[in-house]
Design a protein around this motif. Sequence first.
Motif, PDB file in Angstrom:
ATOM      1  N   LEU A   1     -10.814  17.404   1.589  1.00  0.00           N
ATOM      2  CA  LEU A   1      -9.750  18.377   1.366  1.00  0.00           C
ATOM      3  C   LEU A   1      -8.361  17.821   1.655  1.00  0.00           C
ATOM      4  O   LEU A   1      -7.423  18.028   0.882  1.00  0.00           O
ATOM      5  CB  LEU A   1      -9.996  19.618   2.238  1.00  0.00           C
ATOM      6  CG  LEU A   1     -11.243  20.447   1.903  1.00  0.00           C
ATOM      7  CD1 LEU A   1     -11.406  21.578   2.904  1.00  0.00           C
ATOM      8  CD2 LEU A   1     -11.127  21.021   0.485  1.00  0.00           C
ATOM      9  N   PHE A   2      -8.229  17.124   2.788  1.00  0.00           N
ATOM     10  CA  PHE A   2      -6.901  16.707   3.235  1.00  0.00           C
ATOM     11  C   PHE A   2      -6.714  15.182   3.285  1.00  0.00           C
ATOM     12  O   PHE A   2      -5.618  14.702   3.553  1.00  0.00           O
ATOM     13  CB  PHE A   2      -6.621  17.281   4.631  1.00  0.00           C
ATOM     14  CG  PHE A   2      -6.672  18.780   4.678  1.00  0.00           C
ATOM     15  CD1 PHE A   2      -5.642  19.542   4.163  1.00  0.00           C
ATOM     16  CD2 PHE A   2      -7.763  19.425   5.222  1.00  0.00           C
ATOM     17  CE1 PHE A   2      -5.683  20.930   4.204  1.00  0.00           C
ATOM     18  CE2 PHE A   2      -7.831  20.816   5.265  1.00  0.00           C
ATOM     19  CZ  PHE A   2      -6.783  21.565   4.753  1.00  0.00           C
ATOM     20  N   GLY A   3      -7.772  14.424   3.093  1.00  0.00           N
ATOM     21  CA  GLY A   3      -7.649  12.972   3.157  1.00  0.00           C
ATOM     22  C   GLY A   3      -7.995  12.449   4.539  1.00  0.00           C
ATOM     23  O   GLY A   3      -8.016  13.190   5.532  1.00  0.00           O
ATOM     24  N   GLN A   4      -8.246  11.159   4.618  1.00  0.00           N
ATOM     25  CA  GLN A   4      -8.715  10.569   5.863  1.00  0.00           C
ATOM     26  C   GLN A   4      -7.634  10.507   6.935  1.00  0.00           C
ATOM     27  O   GLN A   4      -7.933  10.539   8.126  1.00  0.00           O
ATOM     28  CB  GLN A   4      -9.272   9.166   5.597  1.00  0.00           C
ATOM     29  CG  GLN A   4     -10.540   9.180   4.747  1.00  0.00           C
ATOM     30  CD  GLN A   4     -11.176   7.815   4.637  1.00  0.00           C
ATOM     31  OE1 GLN A   4     -10.725   6.860   5.245  1.00  0.00           O
ATOM     32  NE2 GLN A   4     -12.232   7.717   3.845  1.00  0.00           N
ATOM     33  N   GLN A   5      -6.365  10.399   6.563  1.00  0.00           N
ATOM     34  CA  GLN A   5      -5.304  10.320   7.561  1.00  0.00           C
ATOM     35  C   GLN A   5      -5.216  11.604   8.371  1.00  0.00           C
ATOM     36  O   GLN A   5      -5.172  11.585   9.600  1.00  0.00           O
ATOM     37  CB  GLN A   5      -3.971  10.024   6.881  1.00  0.00           C
ATOM     38  CG  GLN A   5      -3.900   8.667   6.213  1.00  0.00           C
ATOM     39  CD  GLN A   5      -2.565   8.438   5.537  1.00  0.00           C
ATOM     40  OE1 GLN A   5      -1.622   9.189   5.719  1.00  0.00           O
ATOM     41  NE2 GLN A   5      -2.487   7.383   4.738  1.00  0.00           N
ATOM     42  N   GLN A   6      -5.189  12.764   7.684  1.00  0.00           N
ATOM     43  CA  GLN A   6      -5.118  14.035   8.373  1.00  0.00           C
ATOM     44  C   GLN A   6      -6.388  14.292   9.166  1.00  0.00           C
ATOM     45  O   GLN A   6      -6.347  14.831  10.279  1.00  0.00           O
ATOM     46  CB  GLN A   6      -4.891  15.177   7.364  1.00  0.00           C
ATOM     47  CG  GLN A   6      -3.498  15.219   6.755  1.00  0.00           C
ATOM     48  CD  GLN A   6      -3.278  14.146   5.690  1.00  0.00           C
ATOM     49  OE1 GLN A   6      -4.228  13.488   5.273  1.00  0.00           O
ATOM     50  NE2 GLN A   6      -2.038  13.960   5.275  1.00  0.00           N
ATOM     51  N   MET A   7      -7.540  13.919   8.583  1.00  0.00           N
ATOM     52  CA  MET A   7      -8.805  14.077   9.279  1.00  0.00           C
ATOM     53  C   MET A   7      -8.823  13.301  10.576  1.00  0.00           C
ATOM     54  O   MET A   7      -9.323  13.773  11.605  1.00  0.00           O
ATOM     55  CB  MET A   7      -9.938  13.605   8.361  1.00  0.00           C
ATOM     56  CG  MET A   7     -11.333  13.626   8.984  1.00  0.00           C
ATOM     57  SD  MET A   7     -11.738  12.195  10.051  1.00  0.00           S
ATOM     58  CE  MET A   7     -11.616  10.851   8.891  1.00  0.00           C
ATOM     59  N   LEU A   8      -8.238  12.103  10.551  1.00  0.00           N
ATOM     60  CA  LEU A   8      -8.220  11.253  11.731  1.00  0.00           C
ATOM     61  C   LEU A   8      -7.403  11.879  12.857  1.00  0.00           C
ATOM     62  O   LEU A   8      -7.811  11.859  14.021  1.00  0.00           O
ATOM     63  CB  LEU A   8      -7.645   9.880  11.369  1.00  0.00           C
ATOM     64  CG  LEU A   8      -7.691   8.807  12.463  1.00  0.00           C
ATOM     65  CD1 LEU A   8      -9.121   8.536  12.880  1.00  0.00           C
ATOM     66  CD2 LEU A   8      -7.031   7.524  11.977  1.00  0.00           C
ATOM     67  N   ILE A   9      -6.266  12.471  12.520  1.00  0.00           N
ATOM     68  CA  ILE A   9      -5.430  13.113  13.534  1.00  0.00           C
ATOM     69  C   ILE A   9      -6.182  14.262  14.201  1.00  0.00           C
ATOM     70  O   ILE A   9      -6.207  14.389  15.425  1.00  0.00           O
ATOM     71  CB  ILE A   9      -4.121  13.634  12.911  1.00  0.00           C
ATOM     72  CG1 ILE A   9      -3.265  12.470  12.429  1.00  0.00           C
ATOM     73  CG2 ILE A   9      -3.341  14.466  13.918  1.00  0.00           C
ATOM     74  CD1 ILE A   9      -1.984  12.896  11.747  1.00  0.00           C
ATOM     75  N   VAL A  10      -6.803  15.113  13.368  1.00  0.00           N
ATOM     76  CA  VAL A  10      -7.525  16.271  13.900  1.00  0.00           C
ATOM     77  C   VAL A  10      -8.694  15.834  14.774  1.00  0.00           C
ATOM     78  O   VAL A  10      -8.881  16.341  15.888  1.00  0.00           O
ATOM     79  CB  VAL A  10      -8.023  17.162  12.746  1.00  0.00           C
ATOM     80  CG1 VAL A  10      -8.884  18.303  13.284  1.00  0.00           C
ATOM     81  CG2 VAL A  10      -6.855  17.717  11.958  1.00  0.00           C
ATOM     82  N   SER A  11      -9.494  14.892  14.293  1.00  0.00           N
ATOM     83  CA  SER A  11     -10.678  14.462  15.037  1.00  0.00           C
ATOM     84  C   SER A  11     -10.300  13.789  16.352  1.00  0.00           C
ATOM     85  O   SER A  11     -10.928  14.047  17.389  1.00  0.00           O
ATOM     86  CB  SER A  11     -11.537  13.522  14.183  1.00  0.00           C
ATOM     87  OG  SER A  11     -10.808  12.375  13.789  1.00  0.00           O
ATOM     88  N   LEU A  12      -9.263  12.969  16.345  1.00  0.00           N
ATOM     89  CA  LEU A  12      -8.833  12.324  17.578  1.00  0.00           C
ATOM     90  C   LEU A  12      -8.308  13.347  18.575  1.00  0.00           C
ATOM     91  O   LEU A  12      -8.552  13.253  19.781  1.00  0.00           O
ATOM     92  CB  LEU A  12      -7.757  11.275  17.274  1.00  0.00           C
ATOM     93  CG  LEU A  12      -8.249   9.980  16.638  1.00  0.00           C
ATOM     94  CD1 LEU A  12      -7.066   9.114  16.221  1.00  0.00           C
ATOM     95  CD2 LEU A  12      -9.146   9.202  17.587  1.00  0.00           C
ATOM     96  N   GLY A  13      -7.576  14.350  18.076  1.00  0.00           N
ATOM     97  CA  GLY A  13      -7.082  15.401  18.957  1.00  0.00           C
ATOM     98  C   GLY A  13      -8.214  16.165  19.611  1.00  0.00           C
ATOM     99  O   GLY A  13      -8.171  16.460  20.813  1.00  0.00           O
ATOM    100  N   VAL A  14      -9.253  16.484  18.843  1.00  0.00           N
ATOM    101  CA  VAL A  14     -10.405  17.213  19.386  1.00  0.00           C
ATOM    102  C   VAL A  14     -11.164  16.347  20.392  1.00  0.00           C
ATOM    103  O   VAL A  14     -11.617  16.837  21.431  1.00  0.00           O
ATOM    104  CB  VAL A  14     -11.340  17.661  18.237  1.00  0.00           C
ATOM    105  CG1 VAL A  14     -12.631  18.256  18.790  1.00  0.00           C
ATOM    106  CG2 VAL A  14     -10.630  18.667  17.352  1.00  0.00           C
ATOM    107  N   ILE A  15     -11.295  15.061  20.090  1.00  0.00           N
ATOM    108  CA  ILE A  15     -11.979  14.149  21.017  1.00  0.00           C
ATOM    109  C   ILE A  15     -11.249  14.098  22.355  1.00  0.00           C
ATOM    110  O   ILE A  15     -11.871  14.178  23.423  1.00  0.00           O
ATOM    111  CB  ILE A  15     -12.086  12.737  20.399  1.00  0.00           C
ATOM    112  CG1 ILE A  15     -13.053  12.744  19.225  1.00  0.00           C
ATOM    113  CG2 ILE A  15     -12.552  11.722  21.452  1.00  0.00           C
ATOM    114  CD1 ILE A  15     -13.035  11.461  18.418  1.00  0.00           C
ATOM    115  N   VAL A  16      -9.928  13.946  22.304  1.00  0.00           N
ATOM    116  CA  VAL A  16      -9.133  13.916  23.535  1.00  0.00           C
ATOM    117  C   VAL A  16      -9.320  15.208  24.324  1.00  0.00           C
ATOM    118  O   VAL A  16      -9.514  15.193  25.552  1.00  0.00           O
ATOM    119  CB  VAL A  16      -7.642  13.703  23.211  1.00  0.00           C
ATOM    120  CG1 VAL A  16      -6.789  13.890  24.465  1.00  0.00           C
ATOM    121  CG2 VAL A  16      -7.416  12.306  22.643  1.00  0.00           C
TER     122      VAL A  16
END
Length: 237
Positions: A203-218
Amino acid sequence: MDRKALRAAFPVTLPVLMGYLAIGIAFGLMLQEIGYNFIWAFFMSLTIYAGSGQYLGVTLLATAASLGTVAVMTLLINFRHLVYGLSMLEKFRGMGLRKLYMIFSLTDETYALLSSAQAPVGVDPKRFYFAIALLDHSYWILGSVIGAVAGAVLPINTTGIDFAMTALFVVIAVDQWQSYSRHLPALIGGGVTILFLLILGQLFGQQQMLIVSLGVIVLLLLILRDKLEEKEEKEVC
């Protein structure tokens, strides 16, 4: 520099030496191929010192990317260092001005060593950690310069050579998995990333996905930090 700490740190950093020479040479070759000689390789590795960031930098330089693009892409690719820094707060405490260099030099490989390596008896732990960081940095600079020089004097095809960084990440991940009995942080990181890749990747591309996933991991690691540390203390005892 404490020679005793350097002698103690060198055997610990030998795996990084082998890896950094390989991926550093690959970076130097790629940089030379787009028209930047070994001087650029030396100063980029000295002042930027971010393996994946420097690999990305080659592409950004080749395409004449804007400063805004460079800033955003660098933030995305190095956002994981926020997690590294949080977990190193106690180890870096009391290091004085050396703490600034430790923060700067906290690469994936150095983080892996600092997370597991223990200072030998008779060696100051803070100096030992500093020696590890300094040696790793010197390996990266050396590999970068060798690669750039080799690229200038030898006809080398660099197609696919950027996979060296990915290969090193995989080796580090396997080593960390085998070194620790607690796999929950690794499972959280892998699970969250795969989940958001499936949900948001298309839906949003890997760049946006990476930001969201890293934020949730933190966020999850911060929530579980006390439990993880409590469990680690019990295992040590």
